[in-house]
Design a protein around this motif. Sequence first.
Motif, mmCIF file in Angstrom:
data_model
loop_
_atom_site.group_PDB
_atom_site.id
_atom_site.type_symbol
_atom_site.label_atom_id
_atom_site.label_comp_id
_atom_site.label_asym_id
_atom_site.label_seq_id
_atom_site.Cartn_x
_atom_site.Cartn_y
_atom_site.Cartn_z
ATOM 1 N N LEU A 14 83.327 58.571 79.496
ATOM 2 C CA LEU A 14 84.610 58.301 78.846
ATOM 3 C C LEU A 14 85.023 56.848 79.079
ATOM 4 C CD1 LEU A 14 87.110 59.202 77.307
ATOM 5 C CD2 LEU A 14 88.057 59.984 79.484
ATOM 6 N N ALA A 15 84.878 56.375 80.308
ATOM 7 C CA ALA A 15 85.209 54.983 80.617
ATOM 8 C C ALA A 15 84.312 54.025 79.842
ATOM 9 C CB ALA A 15 85.090 54.738 82.121
ATOM 10 N N ALA A 16 83.045 54.384 79.669
ATOM 11 C CA ALA A 16 82.132 53.542 78.900
ATOM 12 C C ALA A 16 82.574 53.468 77.442
ATOM 13 C CB ALA A 16 80.705 54.081 78.995
ATOM 14 N N GLY A 17 83.058 54.567 76.903
ATOM 15 C CA GLY A 17 83.560 54.556 75.533
ATOM 16 C C GLY A 17 84.765 53.643 75.391
ATOM 17 N N VAL A 18 85.677 53.700 76.353
ATOM 18 C CA VAL A 18 86.858 52.829 76.324
ATOM 19 C C VAL A 18 86.441 51.374 76.528
ATOM 20 C CG1 VAL A 18 89.027 52.283 77.491
ATOM 21 C CG2 VAL A 18 88.416 54.661 77.048
ATOM 22 N N ALA A 19 85.508 51.147 77.446
ATOM 23 C CA ALA A 19 85.019 49.779 77.660
ATOM 24 C C ALA A 19 84.348 49.252 76.399
ATOM 25 C CB ALA A 19 84.045 49.754 78.846
ATOM 26 N N GLY A 20 83.631 50.117 75.689
ATOM 27 C CA GLY A 20 83.011 49.718 74.428
ATOM 28 C C GLY A 20 84.044 49.286 73.405
ATOM 29 N N PHE A 21 85.206 49.915 73.425
ATOM 30 C CA PHE A 21 86.291 49.536 72.514
ATOM 31 C C PHE A 21 86.669 48.077 72.725
ATOM 32 C CE2 PHE A 21 90.792 49.067 71.498
ATOM 33 C CZ PHE A 21 90.833 49.594 70.224
ATOM 34 N N TYR A 22 86.770 47.657 73.975
ATOM 35 C CA TYR A 22 87.146 46.273 74.268
ATOM 36 C C TYR A 22 85.963 45.323 74.125
ATOM 37 C CZ TYR A 22 91.548 48.190 75.758
ATOM 38 O OH TYR A 22 92.754 48.841 75.780
ATOM 39 N N PHE A 23 84.766 45.809 74.462
ATOM 40 C CA PHE A 23 83.565 44.976 74.338
ATOM 41 C C PHE A 23 83.290 44.624 72.882
ATOM 42 C CE2 PHE A 23 78.906 44.589 73.939
ATOM 43 C CZ PHE A 23 78.718 43.490 74.757
ATOM 44 N N LEU A 24 83.580 45.546 71.980
ATOM 45 C CA LEU A 24 83.356 45.323 70.556
ATOM 46 C C LEU A 24 84.605 44.747 69.879
ATOM 47 C CD1 LEU A 24 81.542 48.692 69.772
ATOM 48 C CD2 LEU A 24 80.494 46.444 70.016
ATOM 49 N N GLY A 25 85.327 43.911 70.579
ATOM 50 C CA GLY A 25 86.579 43.364 70.074
ATOM 51 C C GLY A 25 86.457 42.631 68.755
ATOM 52 N N GLY A 26 85.325 41.989 68.494
ATOM 53 C CA GLY A 26 85.156 41.245 67.256
ATOM 54 C C GLY A 26 84.618 42.083 66.111
ATOM 55 N N GLN A 27 84.273 43.322 66.376
ATOM 56 C CA GLN A 27 83.697 44.206 65.360
ATOM 57 C C GLN A 27 84.806 44.917 64.576
ATOM 58 O OE1 GLN A 27 80.420 44.233 64.803
ATOM 59 N NE2 GLN A 27 80.255 42.684 66.404
ATOM 60 N N PRO A 28 84.445 45.538 63.457
ATOM 61 C CA PRO A 28 85.446 46.300 62.706
ATOM 62 C C PRO A 28 86.058 47.418 63.561
ATOM 63 C CG PRO A 28 83.470 46.009 61.387
ATOM 64 C CD PRO A 28 83.152 45.498 62.766
#
Length: 117
Positions: A14-28
Amino acid sequence: MADKLKFMLALLLLAAGVAGFYFLGGQPTILRVLSVLAGLAAGIAVAWFTTPGQRFFEFSREAVVETKKVVWPSRKETMQTTGIVFAFVLVMAIVLWMTDKGLEWVLYDLVLGWKKS
């Protein structure tokens, strides 16, 4: 002990999914949301196989069964109850307004003499 490790893995997913949200900041935005949903789905899938997870899902099923047993009010009953609540709120607002104005008159006109009417 294995259940604790599985539960920790579920939280990490779950934390990885949330971290992915911020990591993909420049993506759609859709990719960012899918990242969170994927982490959530993976976490739920892992948690499903723990003993507390099984108890939680069984509790959820029982809650749905109990909810179906409830006798819900009809539309007419709901509208009547809502009308009574609105009427009560209106009456209370008028009572509080009159109390406020009464105290204002007593304090400012009679006691302090600030307002000369």
